[in-house]
Structures are given as structure tokens and as C-alpha cells.
Design a protein around this motif. Structure first.
Motif, PDB file in Angstrom:
ATOM      1  N   ASN A 182       0.819  -1.220   0.000  1.00 17.24           N
ATOM      2  CA  ASN A 182       0.000   0.000   0.000  1.00 17.24           C
ATOM      3  C   ASN A 182       0.846   1.261   0.000  1.00 17.24           C
ATOM      4  N   ILE A 183       2.112   1.133   0.432  1.00 12.38           N
ATOM      5  CA  ILE A 183       2.921   2.350   0.530  1.00 12.38           C
ATOM      6  C   ILE A 183       3.814   2.582  -0.682  1.00 12.38           C
ATOM      7  N   VAL A 184       4.129   1.506  -1.412  1.00 11.04           N
ATOM      8  CA  VAL A 184       4.999   1.708  -2.591  1.00 11.04           C
ATOM      9  C   VAL A 184       4.360   1.174  -3.883  1.00 11.04           C
ATOM     10  N   GLY A 185       4.294  -0.144  -4.016  1.00 14.32           N
ATOM     11  CA  GLY A 185       3.943  -0.733  -5.316  1.00 14.32           C
ATOM     12  C   GLY A 185       2.584  -0.311  -5.846  1.00 14.32           C
ATOM     13  N   THR A 186       1.542  -0.450  -5.014  1.00 17.27           N
ATOM     14  CA  THR A 186       0.198  -0.146  -5.513  1.00 17.27           C
ATOM     15  C   THR A 186       0.050   1.342  -5.878  1.00 17.27           C
ATOM     16  N   PRO A 187       0.402   2.278  -4.968  1.00 16.08           N
ATOM     17  CA  PRO A 187       0.280   3.684  -5.401  1.00 16.08           C
ATOM     18  C   PRO A 187       1.170   4.027  -6.590  1.00 16.08           C
ATOM     19  N   MET A 188       2.341   3.417  -6.667  1.00 17.91           N
ATOM     20  CA  MET A 188       3.231   3.683  -7.816  1.00 17.91           C
ATOM     21  C   MET A 188       2.555   3.290  -9.122  1.00 17.91           C
ATOM     22  N   SER A 189       1.891   2.118  -9.093  1.00 20.13           N
ATOM     23  CA  SER A 189       1.242   1.640 -10.320  1.00 20.13           C
ATOM     24  C   SER A 189       0.108   2.586 -10.715  1.00 20.13           C
ATOM     25  N   ILE A 190      -0.606   3.110  -9.717  1.00 22.15           N
ATOM     26  CA  ILE A 190      -1.713   4.039 -10.012  1.00 22.15           C
ATOM     27  C   ILE A 190      -1.155   5.346 -10.581  1.00 22.15           C
ATOM     28  N   LEU A 191      -0.131   5.879  -9.920  1.00 23.55           N
ATOM     29  CA  LEU A 191       0.406   7.185 -10.334  1.00 23.55           C
ATOM     30  C   LEU A 191       0.985   7.123 -11.746  1.00 23.55           C
ATOM     31  N   LEU A 192       1.678   6.052 -12.073  1.00 24.75           N
ATOM     32  CA  LEU A 192       2.302   6.003 -13.398  1.00 24.75           C
ATOM     33  C   LEU A 192       1.297   5.749 -14.510  1.00 24.75           C
ATOM     34  N   SER A 193       0.129   5.235 -14.150  1.00 26.73           N
ATOM     35  CA  SER A 193      -0.867   5.017 -15.207  1.00 26.73           C
ATOM     36  C   SER A 193      -1.779   6.223 -15.373  1.00 26.73           C
ATOM     37  N   CYS A 217       1.805   5.798 -18.477  1.00 28.86           N
ATOM     38  CA  CYS A 217       2.452   4.509 -18.759  1.00 28.86           C
ATOM     39  C   CYS A 217       1.385   3.427 -18.896  1.00 28.86           C
ATOM     40  N   THR A 218       1.753   2.367 -19.565  1.00 32.45           N
ATOM     41  CA  THR A 218       0.973   1.135 -19.473  1.00 32.45           C
ATOM     42  C   THR A 218       1.645   0.342 -18.367  1.00 32.45           C
ATOM     43  N   VAL A 219       0.877   0.041 -17.321  1.00 33.16           N
ATOM     44  CA  VAL A 219       1.517  -0.514 -16.116  1.00 33.16           C
ATOM     45  C   VAL A 219       1.144  -1.972 -15.884  1.00 33.16           C
ATOM     46  N   THR A 220       2.128  -2.764 -15.559  1.00 28.94           N
ATOM     47  CA  THR A 220       1.897  -4.125 -15.061  1.00 28.94           C
ATOM     48  C   THR A 220       2.314  -4.137 -13.602  1.00 28.94           C
ATOM     49  N   LEU A 221       1.414  -4.589 -12.740  1.00 31.92           N
ATOM     50  CA  LEU A 221       1.751  -4.682 -11.311  1.00 31.92           C
ATOM     51  C   LEU A 221       2.015  -6.149 -10.990  1.00 31.92           C
ATOM     52  N   ALA A 222       3.287  -6.459 -10.781  1.00 33.29           N
ATOM     53  CA  ALA A 222       3.668  -7.850 -10.508  1.00 33.29           C
ATOM     54  C   ALA A 222       3.819  -8.068  -9.006  1.00 33.29           C
ATOM     55  N   HIS A 223       3.641  -9.305  -8.568  1.00 41.30           N
ATOM     56  CA  HIS A 223       3.701  -9.616  -7.137  1.00 41.30           C
ATOM     57  C   HIS A 223       4.072 -11.082  -6.951  1.00 41.30           C
ATOM     58  N   SER A 224       3.955 -11.539  -5.714  1.00 39.87           N
ATOM     59  CA  SER A 224       4.442 -12.884  -5.405  1.00 39.87           C
ATOM     60  C   SER A 224       3.709 -13.991  -6.165  1.00 39.87           C
ATOM     61  N   ARG A 225       2.515 -13.711  -6.660  1.00 40.38           N
ATOM     62  CA  ARG A 225       1.783 -14.752  -7.399  1.00 40.38           C
ATOM     63  C   ARG A 225       1.931 -14.600  -8.920  1.00 40.38           C
TER      64      ARG A 225
END
Ligand code: NAD
Length: 294
Positions: free
Chosen positions: A168-179, A187-195
Motif C-alpha cells: 500500500n505504501i509503494v507498489g500499488t500507489p506507484m502503479s496508479i500514479l504512473l498510469s 504509462c501502461t503498467v503491469t503490477l507484478a507480485h508474489s503470485r
């Protein structure tokens, strides 16, 4: 020739700009921005982060207040502190340093912070406003990364960005802001994670990689396309007997190897970290000028 993004220098430049603004505020006889930080317990990393934040406030001429309590503080007592800070007219913004002890519900504390003083940008009110493109306090680390991309003139529009990590503090907001449709965005954003099934296939398509995982040297050179921009958020301790403290800090990216492929790369330390602190200062200045909520 790979450009190493110098977060330390950028942060210094931004602090000079902030100090100039504080000098103008002083000349005008207006109220000096005031940031408070609440530190609970004796987590060494939190301690050094908070110390850094308070020192940075002093460097730019802000007022700062540090409120410390040991880890035994009750949730109710911490909620009372938050309530006092919400009401204190001299405090423009404040942060409660995370993580909190297990017996305290972090969500409850975050929700208790007045969104107008939430300079960490963690309150759902700010997060929601950010997601909708409304004025809001942006979370410090993603905000710092936006500053880096902008100040280094890195084109983001139309680029494919892979963010690794969905916190919630880095990856998710980053993906929102860059898109978002914004100066640094589109940007066209892909949000990758442990799955994520085949992370390498995803990162190899990326023009911009933002790594926020928390695993030393996780992003290796074979995962990076030639000429990609690589932003390393990770801060990991690895044993190092040659250091007095017995460890050194490394990022999530295998820096030496990825350096040979990237067009731009951030080092750890000296990359994203210093920018995170200056973002908090920028939010505090906005808070003192009532720029976000009026
Ligand atoms: P977190 O610890 O909350 O979550 C890690 C994320 O990584 C998760 O979303 C998870 O899905 C993802 N992940 C884990 N294993 C993975 C795998 N094998 N493949 C793909 N994704 C995987 O994350 P956080 O709080 O954003 O912190 C990440 C790192 O950034 C940590 O090292 C932290 O210390 C650092 N950090 C640095 C700053 C700074 O100012 N430089 C600020 C915040 C966090």
C-alpha cells in the motif's frame, strides 16, 4: 553509457529549494511549516528513518516535534496522541512511523489521522483522491520516484512500466500514479507480485522497472531489457564482515550486473531513500500552505 540517478544530490537540490521557500515564508512573517513524528518502540530502522526526517526538517528550516513512546503504549493512548496532533493548530502535518507493535491496529491509527495532516498520504481519503487524480498528499516513496523521473527528464508517456511489489505504501500507489494521465504518467503498467507466474517474461517487456520487493539482488540482468530504466526501492541488509556494523545495505536489484544493461539506474543507498524524505518535506510545505484541502 548508463546514467546512475543520484538521489542524494536530487534530495539536496530539493532541500535547497525548500529552504528558499521557508526563507520567503519567514520574510513574509507567515507561520513556519511544522512536522511532527511519532515513534513507538525501539526498532532500529524506524529510529534511523525518523531521525533522518527530523534532521531534514531542521535543514530546510521547518519546525519539528518528535514524540516517543516505548512499545508498551496502549492503542487508546496512541489514539489520544493522534487526536491531540489533529487538534494542535501549530502542527501542519504528522506521521506515525510504521511498523507499530503487534497489539496496535495500524489501520485504526491511520484512519484516526486527520486527512488534512496526513503528510504520509496513507489515509484512504488521500489514497482515494490520488487514485481519482484529485489533489492529495502523495505517498512519499512513489512521490520521490516521480520527482526523480521528472528531474532526470525520463519520458514515461506510452512506456511500459513493470512495478514489482503491491504494498500500500509503494507498489500499488506507484502503479496508479504512473498510469494516471499526468506529466509523469501515461504509462501502461503491469503490477507484478508474489503470485505473478512468469515474472521474467513481464520484466523483459518493461521500459521502466520499479522494484519494491524487499529481497536482496532479486532483479538480475537476465530480467532486464537493454536500455530499461531501473528504479530500486528495496533496502536489504546483507552480512558484511568488512563493515564495522557487520552488514551493508543493498537494493532489490543486482546493481553491478544490471548497470551494464540499463539506461538509468538508482543505487542503494543514495537512490530512492533520500527522495522519500524530501517528499515528506514537500507534503509538509503543502500542508502548511493548505494546498491540498484548502
Ligand atoms: P512489502 O514488504 O509490504 O511487500 C513486498 C512485495 O513484494 C509484496 O507485494 C509481494 O507480493 C512482492 N513479492 C514478494 N516476493 C515476490 C516475488 N517472488 N516475486 C514478485 N513479487 C514478490 O513491500 P514494501 O513495504 O513496499 O517494501 C519493499 C522494499 O522497499 C523493502 O526492502 C523496503 O525496506 C523498501 N522500502 C524502501 C523505501 C525507501 O524509501 N527507499 C520505502 C519503503 C520501502
Amino acid at each position: 553509457m548508463t546514467i546512475i540517478i543520484d538521489g542524494k544530490q536530487l534530495a539536496k537540490d530539493i532541500k535547497v529549494e525548500l529552504a528558499e521557500q521557508v526563507a520567503e515564508i519567514k520574510t513574509a512573517g507567515s507561520k513556519i511549516p511544522h512536522l511532527a513524528a511519532v515513534l513507538i518502540g525501539d526498532n532500529a530502522a524506524s529510529e534511523s528513518y525518523v531521525r533522518n526526517k527530523v534532521r531534514s526538517c531542521e535543514q530546510v528550516g521547518f519546525n519539528s516535534t518528535l514524540i516517543r513512546h516505548d512499545a508498551s503504549i496502549s492503542e487508546d493512548a496512541l489514539l489520544d496522541i493522534v487526536d491531540d496532533l489533529n487538534k494542535d493548530e501549530d502542527i501542519d502535518g504528522f506521521i506515525v512511523q510504521l511498523p507499530l507493535p503487534d497489539h496496535i491496529d495500524e489501520q485504526k491509527i491511520t484512519l484516526a489521522i486527520d486527512p488534512r495532516k496526513d503528510v504520509d498520504g496513507f489515509h484512504p481519503m488521500n489514497f482515494g483522491r490520488m487514485a481519482q487524480g484529485l489533489p492529495s498528499y502523495l505517498p512519499a516513496t512513489p512521490y520521490g520516484i516521480l520527482q526523480m523521473l521528472e528531474r532526470y527528464g525520463i519520458e514515461t508517456s506510452g512506456k511500459h512500466c513493470v512495478v514489482i511489489g503491491r504494498s500500500n505504501i509503494v507498489g500499488t500507489p506507484m502503479s496508479i500514479l504512473l498510469s494516471r494521465k499526468a506529466k509523469v504518467g501515461n504509462c501502461t503498467v503491469t503490477l507484478a507480485h508474489s503470485r505473478t507466474k512468469d515474472l521474467k517474461a513481464e520484466t523483459l517487456r518493461a521500459d521502466i522497472i520499479i522494484a519494491a520487493i524487499g529481497r536482496a539482488n532479486f532483479v538480475t540482468a537476465d530480467m532486464v531489457k537493454d536500455g530499461a530504466v531501473v528504479i530500486d526501492v528495496g533496502i536489504n541488509r546483507v552480512d558484511d564482515a568488512s563493515k564495522k556494523r557487520g552488514y551493508r545495505l543493498v537494493g532489490d536489484v543486482d546493481f553491478e550486473a544490471v548497470l551494464l544493461k540499463a539506461s538509468h539506474i538508482t543505487p542503494v543507498p543514495g537512490g530512492v531513500g533520500p527522495m522519500t524524505v524530501t517528499s515528506l518535506m514537500m507534503n509538509t510545505l503543502k500542508a502548511s500552505k493548505r494546498e491540498i484541502f484548502g
